[in-house]
Design an enzyme around this catalytic site. Structure first.
Site, PDB file in Angstrom:
ATOM      1  CE1 TYR A 109      -3.504  -2.632   0.471  1.00  0.00           C
ATOM      2  CE2 TYR A 109      -4.636  -0.715   1.334  1.00  0.00           C
ATOM      3  CZ  TYR A 109      -4.670  -2.002   0.842  1.00  0.00           C
ATOM      4  OH  TYR A 109      -5.875  -2.648   0.728  1.00  0.00           O
ATOM      5  CE  LYS A 159       2.195 -17.764  -2.964  1.00  0.00           C
ATOM      6  NZ  LYS A 159       1.354 -18.958  -3.034  1.00  0.00           N
ATOM      7  CG  ASP A 172      -1.547 -20.235  -1.619  1.00  0.00           C
ATOM      8  OD1 ASP A 172      -0.998 -20.208  -0.489  1.00  0.00           O
ATOM      9  OD2 ASP A 172      -1.018 -20.796  -2.598  1.00  0.00           O
ATOM     10  CG  ASP A 231      -8.013  -4.865   1.829  1.00  0.00           C
ATOM     11  OD1 ASP A 231      -8.952  -4.454   2.538  1.00  0.00           O
ATOM     12  OD2 ASP A 231      -7.990  -4.762   0.590  1.00  0.00           O
ATOM     13  CG  ASP A 239     -13.488  -7.287   2.347  1.00  0.00           C
ATOM     14  OD1 ASP A 239     -13.297  -6.575   3.360  1.00  0.00           O
ATOM     15  OD2 ASP A 239     -13.952  -6.849   1.280  1.00  0.00           O
TER      16      ASP A 239
HETATM   17  C1  IPM Z   1     -10.215  -1.436   4.384  1.00  0.00           C
HETATM   18  C2  IPM Z   1     -10.537  -0.812   3.053  1.00  0.00           C
HETATM   19  C3  IPM Z   1      -9.406   0.132   2.663  1.00  0.00           C
HETATM   20  C4  IPM Z   1      -8.135  -0.690   2.540  1.00  0.00           C
HETATM   21  C5  IPM Z   1      -9.675   0.945   1.390  1.00  0.00           C
HETATM   22  C6  IPM Z   1     -10.945   1.759   1.499  1.00  0.00           C
HETATM   23  C7  IPM Z   1      -8.508   1.833   1.045  1.00  0.00           C
HETATM   24  O1  IPM Z   1     -10.756  -1.792   2.097  1.00  0.00           O
HETATM   25  O2  IPM Z   1     -10.046  -0.679   5.365  1.00  0.00           O
HETATM   26  O3  IPM Z   1     -10.131  -2.659   4.460  1.00  0.00           O
HETATM   27  O4  IPM Z   1      -7.887  -1.295   1.495  1.00  0.00           O
HETATM   28  O5  IPM Z   1      -7.377  -0.717   3.492  1.00  0.00           O
HETATM   29 MG    MG Z   2     -10.777  -3.766   2.866  1.00  0.00          MG
END
Ligand code: IPM
Ligand code: MG
Length: 366
Positions: free
Chosen positions: A143, A191, A223, A247, A251
């Site tokens: 990032y 990884k 993975d 990240d 999710d």
């Molecule tokens: C998160 C979000 C952010 C990230 C985005 C909005 C930049 O997806 O906080 O997980 O990728 O960190």
């Molecule tokens: Mg995110």
């Protein structure tokens, strides 16, 4: 009694709707426990670009550096998503905030409220009792690494995945310390079979582990981890990983909790922390008043616990949410098929239910 200043960055999309609810819950807790929470508001993301041209105006940063905690809604707007040429983007505000406040450790608890066992798309029997705590590195990795650029002819682009041992050490210590208060297991995800930065990550985590002989450390390739997470999520206690892997995996893990609308997170470093739901700005439902406010409300519970040391108050909020769910109330994102209409709540109604239960609990306790 505590006296605390909180900066609220409502942000974009459903951000203002859910942070409003979280503030109401905090105010109620303040009244009932005799704490004073003083709120101030600041702009970030698309809302800030519209008002000032800057996704993170200096006034916001100034306010954030002088407060006890920050509550963030969400940032993001669809008008940038299909516009790769956009020079300013809402997300830049969030990334700069993380970097400026040195919020290197993003903590994301994955827990399933019992009554939501059937809301997940995963089988209830593999979910029962899941309790995972993610530590995602937040201010380095791909990032932030340089160079990050497009070649002059536009035909090539580069991002850089870079970590230093110091960056790995400081988040690893946080993860191991947390594991000591839990089931004493850390799974570090990398990884290392491919990436040099992951080999440095693994070596450093192994070194840090020597300080915590009681903690069992394991390593997993990302993975495989993404597969194990939905195959058998109960095997995980603390998961420690880098910025982008974290990240993506969080999710995925949100589905264990039934919905993104149920998960809170804390971004912490050495100064002020930011508390935010892990869901995004959800432009498809923004302004409709139907978003799930529970992730934002759980985020203030995390704030009470981690930033203010008010653990009893935090547990009270979690218990109230548990009870509201037990009574069968749902927002659309966690509604099972065949839910009676009277149990389907909008954003404000859900927040109202939580507040009612809190009031009733507290009346009992006093
Ligand atoms: C998160 C979000 C952010 C990230 C985005 C909005 C930049 O997806 O906080 O997980 O990728 O960190
Ligand atoms: Mg995110």
């Amino acid at each position: 009694m505590s006296q605390k200043k909180i900066v609220v960055i409502a942000g974009d999309g459903i951000g203002p709707e859910v942070t409003h609810c979280a503030q109401e819950v905090l105010k109620l807790i303040g009244t009932q426990y005799g704490h004073q929470f003083q709120f101030d508001h600041a702009l970030m993301g698309h809302a800030a670009i519209e008002a000032t041209g800057d996704p993170l105006p200096s006034e916001t940063l100034e306010k954030c550096s002088q407060t006890d905690a920050i509550l963030l809604g969400a940032v993001g707007h669809p008008m940038y998503d299909n516009n790769p040429g956009a020079k300013v983007r809402p997300e830049q505000g969030l990334l700069k905030l993380r970097k400026s406040l040195e919020l290197f450790a993003n903590i994301r608890p994955i827990k399933l409220f019992d009554d939501l066992l059937d809301s997940s798309s995963l089988k209830p029997e593999i979910l029962q009792g899941v309790d995972i705590l993610f530590f995602r590195e937040l201010t380095s990795g791909i990032y932030f690494g340089a160079p990050r650029e497009r070649s002059s002819n536009g035909e090539e682009a580069i991002d850089t995945l870079r970590y230093t041992k110091d960056e790995v050490r400081r988040i690893a210590h946080k993860a191991f310390k947390a594991a000591m208060t839990r089931r004493k297991m850390v799974c570090s995800v990398d990884k290392a079979n491919v990436l040099e930065s992951s080999r440095l990550w693994r070596e450093t985590v192994n070194e840090v582990a020597e300080t915590y002989p009681e903690v069992t450390l394991s390593h997993m390739f990302v993975d495989n981890a993404s597969m194990q997470l939905i195959r058998d999520p109960r095997q995980f206690d603390v998961v420690l990983t880098g910025n982008m892997f974290g990240d993506i995996l969080t999710d995925e893990a949100s589905q264990i909790a039934g919905s993104m609308g149920m998960l809170a997170s804390a971004s912490t470093g050495t100064k002020t922390s930011v508390y935010e739901p892990i869901h995004g700005s959800a432009p498809d439902i923004a302004g409709k008043g139907i978003a799930n406010p529970l992730a934002a409300i759980l985020s203030v519970a995390l704030m009470l616990d981690l930033s203010f040391g008010l653990e009893a108050e935090a547990r009270q909020i979690e218990q109230a949410i548990d009870e509201v769910l037990r009574k069968g109330y749902r927002t659309a994102d966690i509604a099972e098929e065949g839910l009676p209409e009277a149990k389907l709540l909008n954003t404000l109604q859900m927040s109202e239910q939580v507040q009612q239960v809190l009031k009733a609990q507290m009346a009992l306790n006093s």
